[in-house]
Design a protein around this motif. Sequence first.
Motif, PDB file in Angstrom:
ATOM      1  N   SER A 149       0.848  -1.136   0.003  1.00 24.33           N
ATOM      2  CA  SER A 149      -0.055   0.034  -0.049  1.00 24.33           C
ATOM      3  C   SER A 149       0.724   1.190   0.123  1.00 24.33           C
ATOM      4  N   PRO A 150       0.810   2.283  -1.019  1.00 29.06           N
ATOM      5  CA  PRO A 150       1.616   3.297  -1.065  1.00 29.06           C
ATOM      6  C   PRO A 150       1.416   4.195  -0.007  1.00 29.06           C
ATOM      7  N   ASN A 151       0.158   4.235   0.337  1.00 32.20           N
ATOM      8  CA  ASN A 151      -0.336   5.206   1.473  1.00 32.20           C
ATOM      9  C   ASN A 151       0.266   4.710   2.659  1.00 32.20           C
ATOM     10  N   ALA A 152       0.253   3.408   2.909  1.00 29.36           N
ATOM     11  CA  ALA A 152       0.881   3.000   4.203  1.00 29.36           C
ATOM     12  C   ALA A 152       2.103   3.236   4.242  1.00 29.36           C
ATOM     13  N   ALA A 183      -8.788  -8.242   0.839  1.00 29.07           N
ATOM     14  CA  ALA A 183      -8.181  -9.153   0.088  1.00 29.07           C
ATOM     15  C   ALA A 183      -7.512 -10.386   0.968  1.00 29.07           C
ATOM     16  N   PHE A 184      -7.070  -9.737   2.323  1.00 31.50           N
ATOM     17  CA  PHE A 184      -6.580 -11.042   3.202  1.00 31.50           C
ATOM     18  C   PHE A 184      -7.703 -12.006   3.399  1.00 31.50           C
ATOM     19  N   LEU A 185      -9.149 -11.258   3.811  1.00 28.48           N
ATOM     20  CA  LEU A 185     -10.105 -12.150   4.240  1.00 28.48           C
ATOM     21  C   LEU A 185     -10.731 -13.022   3.131  1.00 28.48           C
ATOM     22  N   GLU A 186     -10.260 -12.510   1.708  1.00 26.45           N
ATOM     23  CA  GLU A 186     -10.830 -12.947   0.719  1.00 26.45           C
ATOM     24  C   GLU A 186      -9.917 -14.091  -0.018  1.00 26.45           C
ATOM     25  N   LYS A 187      -8.819 -14.150   0.806  1.00 25.29           N
ATOM     26  CA  LYS A 187      -7.616 -15.094   0.628  1.00 25.29           C
ATOM     27  C   LYS A 187      -6.959 -14.804  -1.005  1.00 25.29           C
ATOM     28  N   ARG A 188      -7.125 -13.569  -1.192  1.00 29.15           N
ATOM     29  CA  ARG A 188      -6.394 -13.315  -2.666  1.00 29.15           C
ATOM     30  C   ARG A 188      -5.286 -12.044  -2.532  1.00 29.15           C
ATOM     31  N   PRO A 189      -4.401 -11.938  -3.252  1.00 30.95           N
ATOM     32  CA  PRO A 189      -3.496 -10.828  -3.191  1.00 30.95           C
ATOM     33  C   PRO A 189      -4.346  -9.528  -3.237  1.00 30.95           C
ATOM     34  N   ALA A 190      -3.776  -8.580  -2.512  1.00 32.24           N
ATOM     35  CA  ALA A 190      -4.272  -7.127  -2.452  1.00 32.24           C
ATOM     36  C   ALA A 190      -3.719  -6.427  -3.678  1.00 32.24           C
ATOM     37  N   LYS A 191      -4.648  -5.663  -4.225  1.00 29.51           N
ATOM     38  CA  LYS A 191      -4.066  -4.850  -5.546  1.00 29.51           C
ATOM     39  C   LYS A 191      -4.136  -3.301  -4.988  1.00 29.51           C
ATOM     40  N   SER A 230      -8.235   5.152   4.543  1.00 34.61           N
ATOM     41  CA  SER A 230      -7.618   5.129   3.163  1.00 34.61           C
ATOM     42  C   SER A 230      -8.396   3.923   2.596  1.00 34.61           C
ATOM     43  N   PRO A 231      -8.781   3.812   1.163  1.00 37.00           N
ATOM     44  CA  PRO A 231      -9.296   2.712   0.477  1.00 37.00           C
ATOM     45  C   PRO A 231      -8.364   1.660   0.642  1.00 37.00           C
ATOM     46  N   GLU A 232      -7.006   1.871   0.586  1.00 43.95           N
ATOM     47  CA  GLU A 232      -6.037   0.843   0.555  1.00 43.95           C
ATOM     48  C   GLU A 232      -5.970   0.010   1.858  1.00 43.95           C
ATOM     49  N   GLN A 233      -6.703   0.580   3.110  1.00 46.38           N
ATOM     50  CA  GLN A 233      -6.724  -0.253   4.174  1.00 46.38           C
ATOM     51  C   GLN A 233      -8.009  -1.399   3.839  1.00 46.38           C
TER      52      GLN A 233
END
Length: 254
Positions: free
Chosen positions: A200-203, A245-253, A236-239
């Motif tokens: 996450s660029p924001n994080a 993504a973690f909960l859906e077991k997929r890589p975050a975009k 942030s939408p990135e959070q």
Amino acid sequence: MAVECVVENGIAKIIIDRPKALNALNSEVLQELKKAIAEIQTRTDIRVLLIQGGGEKSFVAGADIAQMSDLNPLEGSEFGRLGQEVFSSLSELPFPTIAVIQGFALGGGCEIALACDIRIASEKAKFGQPEVGLGIIPGFGGTQRLARLVGPGQAKKLIYSADIISAAQALAIGLVEQVVAPEQLNEAALKLAQMIAAKSPNAVRLAKIAINQGLEGSLEEGMRLEASIFGLCFASPEQKEGMTAFLEKRPAKF
Ligand code: CAA
């Protein structure tokens, strides 16, 4: 032009390339560096900066001794302030910065590396602050940043003795964070940059603020700053994307 800047896939690369003087920094090179940094400062598409020296032999062999040799005190002070200003603008870039050091990082060259967030070096790299051998002191932030990074004892040992140390010694005192074989340097630096760029660029930007500003004050103040910034992340939408993504077991975009 001795300073080149390219941006590809969110990763910026600044190359200081003045081979006939082992990439030494004269006023012209410093002005070019200042311009390159100013141009990338506000670009929201940049996630990481790599900064490196052209050629195989030298990252940057310091401030230009030929140019400095005839300076009077006023001119010396102006030259020092120019270098400080450029290196401070480098250290204050909002995204992470990585110095990629393949050879000599001496004097002003070591000081550029110190102004970056992370230093990754070839086994062949050499580090030092040789200024007292020239009758001057480090003038582009070295007396301040080196002592903060490696502690006052190691900084004083290096600065008072003007000793040139190996990459292994630099790693042992915490002057660099990673040392790799010379042929692996570019690949290792790019891999680290890509790892950072995928997050996450924001994080990442907020983490940089929390660490850098926190170090300026007391631990208590730093903790309060961290709590505020931690809270800000949830706006942030990135959070939302990262946790969904973690909960859906997929890589975050991001
Ligand atoms: N300024 C200007 N020219 C430099 C330079 C520098 N800092 N470092 C190297 N060069 C030049 C040399 O003068 C030489 O030029 P010529 O071919 O025209 O003679 C060319 O680069 C190649 O250098 P060498 O022949 O010396 O190469 P080497 O392999 O024998 O030695 C070295 C390499 C050990 C790095 C040696 O060049 C050296 O000691 N350089 C100076 C390092 C130094 O003292 N840096 C600190 C500068 S002061 C500073 O940075 C102050 C500050 O904090 C702001």
